[in-house]
Design an enzyme around this catalytic site. Structure first.
Site, PDB file in Angstrom:
ATOM      1  N   THR A  57       0.441   4.156  -2.596  1.00 35.21           N
ATOM      2  CA  THR A  57       0.006   5.556  -2.222  1.00 35.21           C
ATOM      3  C   THR A  57       1.342   6.746  -2.982  1.00 35.21           C
ATOM      4  O   THR A  57       0.782   7.659  -3.550  1.00 35.21           O
ATOM      5  CB  THR A  57       0.107   6.088  -0.753  1.00 35.21           C
ATOM      6  OG1 THR A  57       1.394   5.821  -0.230  1.00 35.21           O
ATOM      7  CG2 THR A  57      -0.868   5.410  -0.186  1.00 35.21           C
ATOM      8  N   LYS A  58       2.385   6.184  -3.153  1.00 35.61           N
ATOM      9  CA  LYS A  58       3.239   6.964  -3.862  1.00 35.61           C
ATOM     10  C   LYS A  58       3.019   7.097  -5.463  1.00 35.61           C
ATOM     11  O   LYS A  58       3.413   8.035  -5.980  1.00 35.61           O
ATOM     12  CB  LYS A  58       4.756   6.475  -3.406  1.00 35.61           C
ATOM     13  CG  LYS A  58       5.235   6.812  -2.143  1.00 35.61           C
ATOM     14  CD  LYS A  58       5.501   7.796  -1.852  1.00 35.61           C
ATOM     15  CE  LYS A  58       6.102   8.419  -0.617  1.00 35.61           C
ATOM     16  NZ  LYS A  58       6.132   9.808  -0.506  1.00 35.61           N
TER      17      LYS A  58
ATOM     18  N   LEU B 219       0.867  -1.180   0.049  1.00 39.08           N
ATOM     19  CA  LEU B 219       0.211  -0.011   0.027  1.00 39.08           C
ATOM     20  C   LEU B 219       0.884   1.372   0.006  1.00 39.08           C
ATOM     21  O   LEU B 219       0.525   2.287  -0.676  1.00 39.08           O
ATOM     22  CB  LEU B 219      -0.952   0.047   1.156  1.00 39.08           C
ATOM     23  CG  LEU B 219      -1.961   1.104   1.126  1.00 39.08           C
ATOM     24  CD1 LEU B 219      -3.015   0.895   0.200  1.00 39.08           C
ATOM     25  CD2 LEU B 219      -2.616   1.368   2.614  1.00 39.08           C
ATOM     26  N   TYR B 220       2.148   1.242   0.666  1.00 39.98           N
ATOM     27  CA  TYR B 220       2.915   2.376   0.663  1.00 39.98           C
ATOM     28  C   TYR B 220       3.337   2.726  -0.824  1.00 39.98           C
ATOM     29  O   TYR B 220       3.182   3.941  -1.170  1.00 39.98           O
ATOM     30  CB  TYR B 220       4.207   1.990   1.424  1.00 39.98           C
ATOM     31  CG  TYR B 220       5.385   2.904   1.295  1.00 39.98           C
ATOM     32  CD1 TYR B 220       5.207   4.342   1.711  1.00 39.98           C
ATOM     33  CD2 TYR B 220       6.673   2.409   0.595  1.00 39.98           C
ATOM     34  CE1 TYR B 220       6.255   5.138   1.428  1.00 39.98           C
ATOM     35  CE2 TYR B 220       7.593   3.366   0.519  1.00 39.98           C
ATOM     36  CZ  TYR B 220       7.628   4.732   0.714  1.00 39.98           C
ATOM     37  OH  TYR B 220       8.460   5.562   0.619  1.00 39.98           O
ATOM     38  N   ALA B 221       3.581   1.698  -1.706  1.00 40.16           N
ATOM     39  CA  ALA B 221       3.985   1.868  -2.854  1.00 40.16           C
ATOM     40  C   ALA B 221       2.855   2.291  -3.783  1.00 40.16           C
ATOM     41  O   ALA B 221       3.050   3.443  -4.505  1.00 40.16           O
ATOM     42  CB  ALA B 221       4.367   0.570  -3.551  1.00 40.16           C
TER      43      ALA B 221
END
Length: 340
Positions: free
Chosen positions: A160-161, A156-158
Site C-alpha cells: 500500500t505504501k 500488504l502494508y509495504a
C-alpha cells in the site's frame, strides 16, 4: 517557504510521529490543523495524552475525522485554507496487515487518494507524506537507496505504501504540484507506539516477562530516533519538490522525476543488531531480559539500512542520534508516563 506561512494540515496528529512533527511546527510558529480518527489499533488514551500536549497551544486546532471519509475530507479542504500538508496518518504495522488487510486499503489507498484530491483541488503548495523502509522488501543490497527498484514488497502494508508512491508521482505529473515521499526507517523514542519493539521490550522487562526475539536475534534495523525524523520532515516540507531537468525517460531513475516529485530515506544509516539494541535497553533499565527466540515472522525482513545521500545533499541534514541516547530518553519517558 519557512515557518509561519499559512496553515499546515498534519494527518495522524495524535500518532507517534504526527504528534512530534505537530509540536515542532507549533514551536517554530506555524499554525497546525491536526487530523486523526483516534482509532483503537492501540491504546486510545496514549493518543489522547499526545493530543492534550498539542491542544494547549493557541495555534493548534484538532479535527476528528477518518481519512477514508471522502465527503468529510472534501469538506475539510473546503473549510480551511490549507497551504501545506504533512500526511502521516496510515494503518501502520507489518504484522497486523496479515490479520486485517482491508484496514490498509481503506486508510492507505482510499485515504491517500482523498488527500491527493484535496491538495489538487485546493492548490496546496507542497504535500509531504510518509512512506516506509518496508517498500524495499527482501532487498539484500545494502544500504537501501531511493534509486533502487522496489517492485517486490513482502507485506500488504509495504504494497500500500508503494502504491502511495506511484499515486503521488501520478498527481505530481498530472497537476504539477510538489509532492515529497519520505521512507522512514524503524522510528523509536518518547511517546512511541505500543506495538513496536522498544515499547514491547521495555514493558515486558519491567514486568519480569519474557520478550519475543524474532529470527533468533539475527535481525538488523536502522533504528531512527523520532526527533531526527521530525527534523527531516520539516527540512523537506520547507523545500518543495522540483522537477529534475536531468531525468531521462530512456534511463528512468526511480528516485527522481520530470515531475515535481521527490523520494528520500530518513534513517540513521547505521544498522544495529537486534541483540545489541536489547543489550543497551537492559543496561539502561538495569535489568536483564528473558529472551524467547522465535523464527522470522511472515512479512518481516531480516535487515534494513538507509542510504541518506539524497537527503543530505538537498537539506543538509542526516539523522545522528545514537541508540544509547535515544533508548535512554525513551526509558525516561516510559517510567514517567507509566509510573514504572
Amino acid at each position: 517557504m519557512g515557518s509561519g506561512k499559512g496553515l499546515v494540515l498534519v494527518t495522524g496528529a495524535a500518532g507517534f510521529i504526527g504528534s512530534h512533527v505537530s509540536r515542532r511546527l507549533l514551536d517554530r510558529g506555524d499554525t497546525v490543523l491536526g487530523l486523526d480518527n483516534l482509532n483503537d489499533y492501540y491504546d486510545v488514551r496514549l493518543k489522547e495524552a499526545r493530543l492534550a500536549r498539542l491542544k494547549s497551544h493557541p495555534q493548534f486546532q484538532f479535527v476528528k475525522l477518518d481519512l477514508s471519509d471522502r465527503a468529510g475530507m472534501a469538506a475539510l479542504f473546503e473549510q480551511h485554507a490549507i497551504r501545506r500538508v504533512v500526511h502521516l496518518a496510515a494503518q501502520a504495522g507489518v504484522r497486523y496487515s496479515l490479520v486485517n488487510p482491508h484496514a490498509y486499503t481503506a486508510s492507505n489507498v482510499d485515504g491517500f487518494l482523498n488527500i491527493l484530491e484535496g491538495c489538487r483541488h485546493h492548490k496546496a503548495e507542497h504535500l509531504v507524506y510518509a512512506s516506509t523502509s518496508s517498500v524495499y522488501g527482501g532487498h539484500t543490497k545494502m544500504p537501501f537507496s531511493v534509486h533502487d527498484n522496489v517492485d517486490h514488497p513482502v507485506s500488504l502494508y509495504a504494497a500500500t505504501k508503494k502504491a502511495n508512491e506511484l499515486m503521488a508521482h501520478c498527481y505530481a505529473h498530472l497537476y504539477r504540484f510538489p509532492i515529497t515521499g519520505l521512507r522512514f526507517f524503524t522510528v523509536y523514542g518518547p511517546w512511541g507506539r505500543p506495538d513496536m519493539a522498544l515499547f514491547l521490550f521495555t514493558k515486558a522487562i519491567l514486568e519480569g516477562k519474557p520478550i519475543d526475539v524474532f529470527n533468533h536475534g539475527k535481525m538488523q534495523r536502522d533504528f531512527t530516533y523520532v526527533d531526527d525524523i521530525a527534523e527531516g520532515v520539516l527540512r523537506t516540507l520547507d523545500r518543495p519538490a522540483q522537477a529534475d531537468p536531468a531525468w531521462a525517460s530512456d534511463n528512468p531513475d526511480p528516485g527522481s522525476s520530470s515531475a515535481p516529485y521527490r523520494l528520500y530515506n530518513i534513517g540513521n544509516h547505521q544498522p544495529v543488531e537486534l541483540l545489541r539494541f536489547i543489550e543497551v535497553l537492559e543496561q539502561t533499565l538495569g535489568m536483564k531480559a528473558q529472551k524467547n527466540f522465535l523464527p522470522l515472522q511472515a512479512g518481516d525482513v531480516p535487515a534494513t539500512y538507509a542510504d541518506v545521500a539524497d537527503l543530505m545533499r538537498d537539506t543538509g541534514f542526516k539523522p545522528a542520534t545514537s541508540i544509547e541516547t535515544g533508548i535512554a530518553r525513551f526509558v525516561e519517558w516510559y517510567r514517567e508516563y507509566y509510573k514504572a
